[in-house]
Design a protein around this motif. Structure first.
Motif, mmCIF file in Angstrom:
data_model
loop_
_atom_site.group_PDB
_atom_site.id
_atom_site.type_symbol
_atom_site.label_atom_id
_atom_site.label_comp_id
_atom_site.label_asym_id
_atom_site.label_seq_id
_atom_site.Cartn_x
_atom_site.Cartn_y
_atom_site.Cartn_z
ATOM 1 N N TYR A 173 -14.875 24.046 27.302
ATOM 2 C CA TYR A 173 -15.250 24.568 25.876
ATOM 3 C C TYR A 173 -16.432 23.928 25.194
ATOM 4 C CZ TYR A 173 -10.919 27.458 26.324
ATOM 5 O OH TYR A 173 -9.868 28.054 27.048
ATOM 6 N N SER A 174 -16.873 22.891 25.956
ATOM 7 C CA SER A 174 -17.946 22.030 25.256
ATOM 8 C C SER A 174 -19.281 22.252 25.986
ATOM 9 C CB SER A 174 -17.640 20.824 25.688
ATOM 10 O OG SER A 174 -17.902 20.227 26.825
ATOM 11 N N ASP A 175 -20.308 21.548 26.009
ATOM 12 C CA ASP A 175 -21.361 21.618 26.597
ATOM 13 C C ASP A 175 -21.749 20.753 27.849
ATOM 14 O OD1 ASP A 175 -21.541 19.172 25.349
ATOM 15 O OD2 ASP A 175 -23.533 19.438 24.852
ATOM 16 N N ARG A 176 -20.355 20.063 28.151
ATOM 17 C CA ARG A 176 -20.478 19.536 29.206
ATOM 18 C C ARG A 176 -19.290 19.324 30.142
ATOM 19 N NH1 ARG A 176 -21.027 14.111 25.284
ATOM 20 N NH2 ARG A 176 -22.144 15.731 24.198
ATOM 21 N N PRO A 177 -19.008 20.524 30.766
ATOM 22 C CA PRO A 177 -17.968 20.617 31.690
ATOM 23 C C PRO A 177 -17.733 19.812 32.584
ATOM 24 C CG PRO A 177 -19.435 22.414 32.026
ATOM 25 C CD PRO A 177 -19.947 22.014 30.596
ATOM 26 N N ALA A 178 -18.845 19.238 33.316
ATOM 27 C CA ALA A 178 -18.644 18.145 34.322
ATOM 28 C C ALA A 178 -18.233 17.054 33.990
ATOM 29 C CB ALA A 178 -20.133 18.051 34.890
ATOM 30 N N ARG A 179 -18.036 16.788 32.680
ATOM 31 C CA ARG A 179 -17.489 15.483 32.057
ATOM 32 C C ARG A 179 -15.824 15.785 32.367
ATOM 33 N NH1 ARG A 179 -19.159 11.231 33.139
ATOM 34 N NH2 ARG A 179 -18.010 10.113 31.203
ATOM 35 N N GLY A 180 -15.388 16.810 32.138
ATOM 36 C CA GLY A 180 -14.093 16.952 32.270
ATOM 37 C C GLY A 180 -13.722 16.872 33.732
#
Length: 285
Positions: A173-180
């Motif tokens: 739900y953020s601008d950085r899904p790859a960090r998930g």
């Protein structure tokens, strides 16, 4: 509520209904109980809708949003409030009374019934992603290398303290899904093991074990909905026998401990939009 009974229902339910949150002088753990009651009300809303009791469903759905009444936009945390509606900021890294066995950092993310609403409360994908990154970077998981054993409580991401275990998937739900995907693989490989201390805390009826199984599949349920948040599969292939007789097959060619980033998603042969797009990653139903 039965006075004097050990299990007498919801404490401070009268205040919860009157104020839309539990004032901090009404009972212990006022923040934790408020957000737990809101999650309970979300479940009751779905039950009422199933039973055809639309008015009850609408009321419980309204109450499922009571967590918002404790959100302090200036600080970006759920803080305790007085009966007069005055928010009382506390040191968010401290394990203190308004939070049950946890901190503001951990309990602020306990909105399993409405992750999209939680992101919106933070101001949208970018500030939400920044807050999530801090949650992990400041934790023992982010401050060390190799296996992590939470012998002592962590003030930030603490996997064994289960109110925060969905946080890795919230990056969708953020601008950085790859960090998930990055942090989920860190949890899968550094907080779990096959030794006697292979869990990061008390399994509590299978909570930590079921998290691992869902996460290894690359999926995580959004509470009370048919939606699943996308993560990062741990194995190249997995199958789950479904209750209706079907089989859910997850194929992730090349997935292993080191390879964690999802480049493309298909569902029943149909190509899904960019898996790194937040709207795509958070819904596969």
């Amino acid at each position: 509520v039965t006075p004097g009974h050990r299990f007498s229902g919801r404490e401070a339910i009268t205040e919860y209904l009157e104020y839309g949150y539990i004032p901090e002088d009404a009972t212990d753990d006022s923040v934790s109980k408020t957000v737990e009651y809101a999650n309970d009300d979300n479940a009751l809303a779905h039950l009422a809708a199933f039973l055809g009791r639309d008015a009850d469903a609408a009321e419980f759905h309204r109450r499922a949003g009571f967590w918002r009444n404790l959100y302090d936009a200036e600080w970006g945390f759920l803080f305790p409030k007085s009966r007069e509606g005055v928010s009382r900021p506390v040191a968010p890294q401290n394990h203190t009374e308004p939070y049950t066995e946890g901190t503001a950092w951990q309990w602020t993310f306990f909105v399993p019934q409405d992750p999209a609403g939680l992101a919106d409360a933070f101001g949208g994908p970018a500030p939400f992603g920044e807050k999530l990154e801090s949650l992990f970077a400041l934790s023992k998981l982010g401050q060390s290398m190799g296996p992590v054993r939470n012998t002592f409580p962590d003030s930030y991401y603490w996997h064994g303290n289960e109110p925060v275990i969905q946080a890795g998937f919230l990056f969708g739900y953020s601008d950085r899904p790859a960090r998930g995907q990055f942090w989920l693989r860190e949890i899968q490989t550094r907080l779990y093991g096959d030794a006697p201390d292979g869990l990061a805390g008390n399994d509590d009826g299978g909570t930590l074990s079921s998290w691992y199984l869902f996460s290894a599949l690359g999926l995580y349920p959004v509470a009370g909905t048919p939606d699943y948040m996308l993560g990062t599969p741990l194995f190249p292939r997995a199958e789950v026998d479904l209750a209706g007789g079907g089989v859910l097959r997850v194929e992730a060619p090349g997935a292993d401990v080191e390879r964690r980033y999802v480049r493309r998603v298909t569902w029943n042969g149909e190509v899904v939009d960019d898996p790194n797009d937040p709207e795509t990653r958070r819904r596969v139903a």
